[in-house]
Design an enzyme around this catalytic site. Structure first.
Site, mmCIF file in Angstrom:
data_model
loop_
_atom_site.group_PDB
_atom_site.id
_atom_site.type_symbol
_atom_site.label_atom_id
_atom_site.label_comp_id
_atom_site.label_asym_id
_atom_site.label_seq_id
_atom_site.Cartn_x
_atom_site.Cartn_y
_atom_site.Cartn_z
ATOM 1 N N ARG A 126 37.281 34.844 50.591
ATOM 2 C CA ARG A 126 37.656 34.925 49.174
ATOM 3 C C ARG A 126 37.876 33.549 48.559
ATOM 4 O O ARG A 126 37.539 33.300 47.408
ATOM 5 C CB ARG A 126 38.938 35.773 49.065
ATOM 6 N N ASP B 264 45.973 43.175 32.841
ATOM 7 C CA ASP B 264 46.032 43.746 31.485
ATOM 8 C C ASP B 264 47.398 43.548 30.821
ATOM 9 O O ASP B 264 47.843 44.399 30.039
ATOM 10 C CB ASP B 264 45.673 45.256 31.509
ATOM 11 N N ASN C 233 39.836 39.320 27.533
ATOM 12 C CA ASN C 233 39.272 40.467 28.249
ATOM 13 C C ASN C 233 39.180 41.654 27.300
ATOM 14 O O ASN C 233 40.011 41.801 26.413
ATOM 15 C CB ASN C 233 40.197 40.823 29.422
ATOM 16 N N LEU D 57 40.620 37.737 38.505
ATOM 17 C CA LEU D 57 40.477 36.273 38.495
ATOM 18 C C LEU D 57 41.568 35.619 39.325
ATOM 19 O O LEU D 57 42.747 35.976 39.198
ATOM 20 C CB LEU D 57 40.583 35.745 37.058
ATOM 21 N N HIS E 8 39.400 45.735 27.299
ATOM 22 C CA HIS E 8 39.816 46.868 28.130
ATOM 23 C C HIS E 8 39.599 48.165 27.340
ATOM 24 O O HIS E 8 39.974 48.236 26.174
ATOM 25 C CB HIS E 8 41.285 46.714 28.545
ATOM 26 N N ASP F 238 46.450 36.797 31.464
ATOM 27 C CA ASP F 238 47.471 36.018 32.182
ATOM 28 C C ASP F 238 47.453 36.432 33.652
ATOM 29 O O ASP F 238 46.502 37.089 34.094
ATOM 30 C CB ASP F 238 48.850 36.162 31.517
ATOM 31 N N GLU F 239 48.512 36.095 34.406
ATOM 32 C CA GLU F 239 48.511 36.355 35.856
ATOM 33 C C GLU F 239 48.529 37.847 36.171
ATOM 34 O O GLU F 239 48.157 38.261 37.267
ATOM 35 C CB GLU F 239 49.709 35.694 36.553
ATOM 36 N N GLY F 240 48.997 38.674 35.249
ATOM 37 C CA GLY F 240 49.087 40.121 35.516
ATOM 38 C C GLY F 240 47.755 40.822 35.266
ATOM 39 O O GLY F 240 46.772 40.188 34.888
#
Ligand code: GAR
Length: 195
Positions: free
Chosen positions: A66, A151, A108, A94, A110, A147-149
């Protein structure tokens, strides 16, 4: 001129909507500098080639682990020095490294009204299956910053779409695309390119 890099995994109808909107000037002051797919067979790659856009595949299958894949993905992005990364049906989570390096420059699309039917495991047709299971009468699409989460980033645009009595996941997916996604994603890019 905003340099846009688009990441895709599948059919690429949202990519097509962006290409068409640049063509008919619904999106002004932006150009697509590269399309990246994680999937060799994505029809989205064909769409990019047909439009004369640089298109590359960075597949996890071609790397030993990965980390090597993540590094290759970041390199393929950095090579083009994009101002904005658009995830248009990109089904790869990501890595944090990319999110940090491109903070507030990744968006993004959704296929639901966030915070409904989103987060881990909610992608593609699955989102519409869950919406129908729940029996909601209205769904839609959301464009948001990444962001890091999953959605969880700041919402940019949303549009509601009615659910019909006899909808299947496929018919609902199509309506959400036609009535919301293909309109919202170009609109968000145009807003960012011209703010
Ligand atoms: C779109 O419906 C997009 O909203 C969804 O994948 C589809 C891609 O279609 N994205 C997600 O579910 C992300 N969580 P496309 O390849 O034809 O644009």
């Amino acid at each position: 001129m905003l340099k846009v890099l688009v990441c895709v995994s599948g059919g690429g109808t949202n990519l097509q909507a962006i290409i068409d909107s640049i063509g008919n000037r619904k999106i002004k002051n932006a150009k697509i500098v590269r399309v990246i797919s994680n999937n060799h067979n994505a029809f989205a790659l064909k769409r990019a080639e047909n439009a004369g856009i640089d298109a590359v595949c960075v597949s996890p299958k071609d790397y030993p682990d990965r980390e090597a894949f993540n590094d290759a993905l970041l390199s393929a992005i950095n090579e083009k020095e994009p101002d904005l990364i658009v995830l248009a049906g990109f089904l790869v989570v990501l890595p944090e490294k990319i999110i940090n390096e491109y903070k507030n420059r990744i968006i993004n699309i959704h296929p639901s009204l966030i915070p409904s039917f989103c987060g881990k495991g909610f992608y593609g047709l699955k989102v519409h299956e869950e919406a129908l299971k729940k029996g909601v009468k209205v769904t839609g699409a959301t464009v948001h910053y990444v962001d890091e989460g999953t959605d969880t980033g700041k919402i940019i645009l949303q549009k509601a779409v009615n659910v019909e009595e006899d909808d299947t996941p496929e018919t609902l997916q199509r309506r959400v695309m036609e009535q919301a996604e293909w309109e919202l994603l170009p609109q968000a890019i145009n807003m960012i390119a011209n703010k």
